[in-house]
Design a protein around this motif. Sequence first.
Motif, PDB file in Angstrom:
ATOM      1  N   TYR A 115       1.155  25.616   2.470  1.00  0.00           N
ATOM      2  CA  TYR A 115       0.485  26.907   2.338  1.00  0.00           C
ATOM      3  C   TYR A 115      -1.013  26.756   2.075  1.00  0.00           C
ATOM      4  O   TYR A 115      -1.793  27.635   2.387  1.00  0.00           O
ATOM      5  CB  TYR A 115       1.144  27.746   1.240  1.00  0.00           C
ATOM      6  N   LYS A 116      -1.438  25.630   1.506  1.00  0.00           N
ATOM      7  CA  LYS A 116      -2.860  25.382   1.244  1.00  0.00           C
ATOM      8  C   LYS A 116      -3.556  24.765   2.446  1.00  0.00           C
ATOM      9  O   LYS A 116      -4.657  25.158   2.812  1.00  0.00           O
ATOM     10  CB  LYS A 116      -3.034  24.423   0.063  1.00  0.00           C
ATOM     11  N   THR A 117      -2.929  23.743   3.026  1.00  0.00           N
ATOM     12  CA  THR A 117      -3.597  22.940   4.057  1.00  0.00           C
ATOM     13  C   THR A 117      -3.271  23.354   5.483  1.00  0.00           C
ATOM     14  O   THR A 117      -3.981  22.991   6.403  1.00  0.00           O
ATOM     15  CB  THR A 117      -3.206  21.461   3.903  1.00  0.00           C
ATOM     16  N   LYS A 118      -2.164  24.050   5.682  1.00  0.00           N
ATOM     17  CA  LYS A 118      -1.665  24.397   7.024  1.00  0.00           C
ATOM     18  C   LYS A 118      -1.416  23.141   7.865  1.00  0.00           C
ATOM     19  O   LYS A 118      -1.529  23.146   9.074  1.00  0.00           O
ATOM     20  CB  LYS A 118      -2.624  25.334   7.764  1.00  0.00           C
ATOM     21  N   MET A 119      -1.122  22.028   7.160  1.00  0.00           N
ATOM     22  CA  MET A 119      -0.824  20.762   7.810  1.00  0.00           C
ATOM     23  C   MET A 119       0.426  20.170   7.179  1.00  0.00           C
ATOM     24  O   MET A 119       0.744  20.454   6.022  1.00  0.00           O
ATOM     25  CB  MET A 119      -1.998  19.787   7.663  1.00  0.00           C
ATOM     26  N   ILE A 120       1.130  19.343   7.928  1.00  0.00           N
ATOM     27  CA  ILE A 120       2.337  18.691   7.443  1.00  0.00           C
ATOM     28  C   ILE A 120       1.943  17.396   6.746  1.00  0.00           C
ATOM     29  O   ILE A 120       1.194  16.593   7.296  1.00  0.00           O
ATOM     30  CB  ILE A 120       3.299  18.414   8.610  1.00  0.00           C
ATOM     31  N   ARG A 121       2.443  17.200   5.529  1.00  0.00           N
ATOM     32  CA  ARG A 121       2.106  15.997   4.770  1.00  0.00           C
ATOM     33  C   ARG A 121       2.986  14.841   5.221  1.00  0.00           C
ATOM     34  O   ARG A 121       4.151  15.026   5.550  1.00  0.00           O
ATOM     35  CB  ARG A 121       2.314  16.241   3.282  1.00  0.00           C
ATOM     36  N   PHE A 122       2.405  13.638   5.248  1.00  0.00           N
ATOM     37  CA  PHE A 122       3.195  12.441   5.522  1.00  0.00           C
ATOM     38  C   PHE A 122       2.939  11.414   4.440  1.00  0.00           C
ATOM     39  O   PHE A 122       1.861  11.345   3.866  1.00  0.00           O
ATOM     40  CB  PHE A 122       2.917  11.859   6.922  1.00  0.00           C
ATOM     41  N   THR A 123       3.965  10.630   4.154  1.00  0.00           N
ATOM     42  CA  THR A 123       3.847   9.501   3.235  1.00  0.00           C
ATOM     43  C   THR A 123       4.529   8.314   3.901  1.00  0.00           C
ATOM     44  O   THR A 123       5.519   8.479   4.619  1.00  0.00           O
ATOM     45  CB  THR A 123       4.523   9.779   1.878  1.00  0.00           C
ATOM     46  N   ASP A 124       3.977   7.118   3.678  1.00  0.00           N
ATOM     47  CA  ASP A 124       4.618   5.947   4.263  1.00  0.00           C
ATOM     48  C   ASP A 124       5.894   5.649   3.489  1.00  0.00           C
ATOM     49  O   ASP A 124       6.083   6.107   2.366  1.00  0.00           O
ATOM     50  CB  ASP A 124       3.685   4.745   4.254  1.00  0.00           C
ATOM     51  N   PHE A 145       0.830  -1.202   0.000  1.00  0.00           N
ATOM     52  CA  PHE A 145       0.000   0.000   0.000  1.00  0.00           C
ATOM     53  C   PHE A 145       0.864   1.252   0.000  1.00  0.00           C
ATOM     54  O   PHE A 145       1.966   1.264   0.545  1.00  0.00           O
ATOM     55  CB  PHE A 145      -0.902   0.028   1.250  1.00  0.00           C
ATOM     56  N   ARG A 146       0.318   2.288  -0.575  1.00  0.00           N
ATOM     57  CA  ARG A 146       0.947   3.612  -0.548  1.00  0.00           C
ATOM     58  C   ARG A 146      -0.049   4.532   0.143  1.00  0.00           C
ATOM     59  O   ARG A 146      -1.222   4.603  -0.250  1.00  0.00           O
ATOM     60  CB  ARG A 146       1.220   4.082  -1.971  1.00  0.00           C
ATOM     61  N   ILE A 147       0.396   5.237   1.169  1.00  0.00           N
ATOM     62  CA  ILE A 147      -0.480   6.064   1.985  1.00  0.00           C
ATOM     63  C   ILE A 147       0.038   7.497   1.971  1.00  0.00           C
ATOM     64  O   ILE A 147       1.234   7.732   2.120  1.00  0.00           O
ATOM     65  CB  ILE A 147      -0.512   5.546   3.436  1.00  0.00           C
ATOM     66  N   VAL A 148      -0.884   8.439   1.805  1.00  0.00           N
ATOM     67  CA  VAL A 148      -0.548   9.862   1.873  1.00  0.00           C
ATOM     68  C   VAL A 148      -1.591  10.532   2.757  1.00  0.00           C
ATOM     69  O   VAL A 148      -2.787  10.264   2.632  1.00  0.00           O
ATOM     70  CB  VAL A 148      -0.558  10.518   0.479  1.00  0.00           C
ATOM     71  N   GLY A 149      -1.131  11.381   3.664  1.00  0.00           N
ATOM     72  CA  GLY A 149      -2.057  12.081   4.540  1.00  0.00           C
ATOM     73  C   GLY A 149      -1.450  13.355   5.076  1.00  0.00           C
ATOM     74  O   GLY A 149      -0.346  13.745   4.692  1.00  0.00           O
ATOM     75  N   HIS A 150      -2.178  14.003   5.985  1.00  0.00           N
ATOM     76  CA  HIS A 150      -1.716  15.249   6.588  1.00  0.00           C
ATOM     77  C   HIS A 150      -1.944  15.211   8.097  1.00  0.00           C
ATOM     78  O   HIS A 150      -2.894  14.600   8.576  1.00  0.00           O
ATOM     79  CB  HIS A 150      -2.465  16.447   6.002  1.00  0.00           C
ATOM     80  N   VAL A 151      -1.073  15.883   8.813  1.00  0.00           N
ATOM     81  CA  VAL A 151      -1.184  15.990  10.262  1.00  0.00           C
ATOM     82  C   VAL A 151      -0.821  17.419  10.654  1.00  0.00           C
ATOM     83  O   VAL A 151       0.070  18.025  10.051  1.00  0.00           O
ATOM     84  CB  VAL A 151      -0.288  14.938  10.963  1.00  0.00           C
ATOM     85  N   SER A 152      -1.528  17.989  11.621  1.00  0.00           N
ATOM     86  CA  SER A 152      -1.237  19.372  11.996  1.00  0.00           C
ATOM     87  C   SER A 152      -0.356  19.468  13.230  1.00  0.00           C
ATOM     88  O   SER A 152       0.021  20.558  13.629  1.00  0.00           O
ATOM     89  CB  SER A 152      -2.531  20.153  12.224  1.00  0.00           C
ATOM     90  N   ASP A 153      -0.019  18.367  13.840  1.00  0.00           N
ATOM     91  CA  ASP A 153       0.855  18.364  15.005  1.00  0.00           C
ATOM     92  C   ASP A 153       2.296  18.578  14.536  1.00  0.00           C
ATOM     93  O   ASP A 153       2.876  17.728  13.864  1.00  0.00           O
ATOM     94  CB  ASP A 153       0.720  17.026  15.740  1.00  0.00           C
ATOM     95  N   THR A 154       2.880  19.697  14.883  1.00  0.00           N
ATOM     96  CA  THR A 154       4.226  20.017  14.384  1.00  0.00           C
ATOM     97  C   THR A 154       5.329  19.252  15.104  1.00  0.00           C
ATOM     98  O   THR A 154       6.461  19.235  14.645  1.00  0.00           O
ATOM     99  CB  THR A 154       4.514  21.522  14.519  1.00  0.00           C
ATOM    100  N   THR A 155       5.011  18.592  16.214  1.00  0.00           N
ATOM    101  CA  THR A 155       6.056  17.810  16.888  1.00  0.00           C
ATOM    102  C   THR A 155       6.326  16.502  16.164  1.00  0.00           C
ATOM    103  O   THR A 155       7.395  15.930  16.314  1.00  0.00           O
ATOM    104  CB  THR A 155       5.661  17.487  18.344  1.00  0.00           C
ATOM    105  N   VAL A 156       5.360  16.030  15.383  1.00  0.00           N
ATOM    106  CA  VAL A 156       5.403  14.775  14.631  1.00  0.00           C
ATOM    107  C   VAL A 156       6.070  13.640  15.408  1.00  0.00           C
ATOM    108  O   VAL A 156       6.825  12.857  14.874  1.00  0.00           O
ATOM    109  CB  VAL A 156       6.056  14.953  13.233  1.00  0.00           C
ATOM    110  N   LYS A 157       5.750  13.554  16.684  1.00  0.00           N
ATOM    111  CA  LYS A 157       6.349  12.500  17.509  1.00  0.00           C
ATOM    112  C   LYS A 157       5.364  11.398  17.870  1.00  0.00           C
ATOM    113  O   LYS A 157       5.751  10.394  18.430  1.00  0.00           O
ATOM    114  CB  LYS A 157       6.948  13.096  18.778  1.00  0.00           C
ATOM    115  N   TYR A 158       4.099  11.584  17.559  1.00  0.00           N
ATOM    116  CA  TYR A 158       3.098  10.585  17.902  1.00  0.00           C
ATOM    117  C   TYR A 158       2.986   9.550  16.791  1.00  0.00           C
ATOM    118  O   TYR A 158       3.079   9.887  15.617  1.00  0.00           O
ATOM    119  CB  TYR A 158       1.748  11.254  18.155  1.00  0.00           C
TER     120      TYR A 158
END
Length: 160
Positions: free
Chosen positions: A104-113, A56-69
Amino acid sequence: MRNILLVALTVVMGFMVACDDHDVLPPYNTPAKIFQVDSLFHYKDNISSKGDTLKFRIVGHVSDTTVKYPISVTLKAVDSTTQVQYAGNYYKTIAVKYDTSDYYKTKMIRFTDTGTVYMTTPALPVKTKLRSTATFAYGLNLSSQLGTTALTVKNNALTQ
């Protein structure tokens, strides 16, 4: 003495009137989303009749800037017609890569597996079509702050 008692009673009554209780709560503002899975797809749509591994390929967004969870995922594959489950997998933590694409569009950090999310299928009859479903969880979420957390990929045709 009587005047002191009267003044004290007047002050107490003044505080009681000033501390008027209200039963009306302020309007509820829905908090901003903190976690969103945007896409889920396979590297390959064909699986072999000897059994195969769905990647699987997963793409998403998270707004937590610590990205530690951690991000966890539960996968399952069922027959599209009979709804019989053929495979399943659970990842307590998936390895992801974070970037600021489209921030700049989402105000969230993108993540990909990083290509580590997969599920092994048993040998299946020819022309079996699978429907794969993934349900995600994020370590810092509230039910009112989640975006899309479950996605489905349909019609993985089994070829010979």
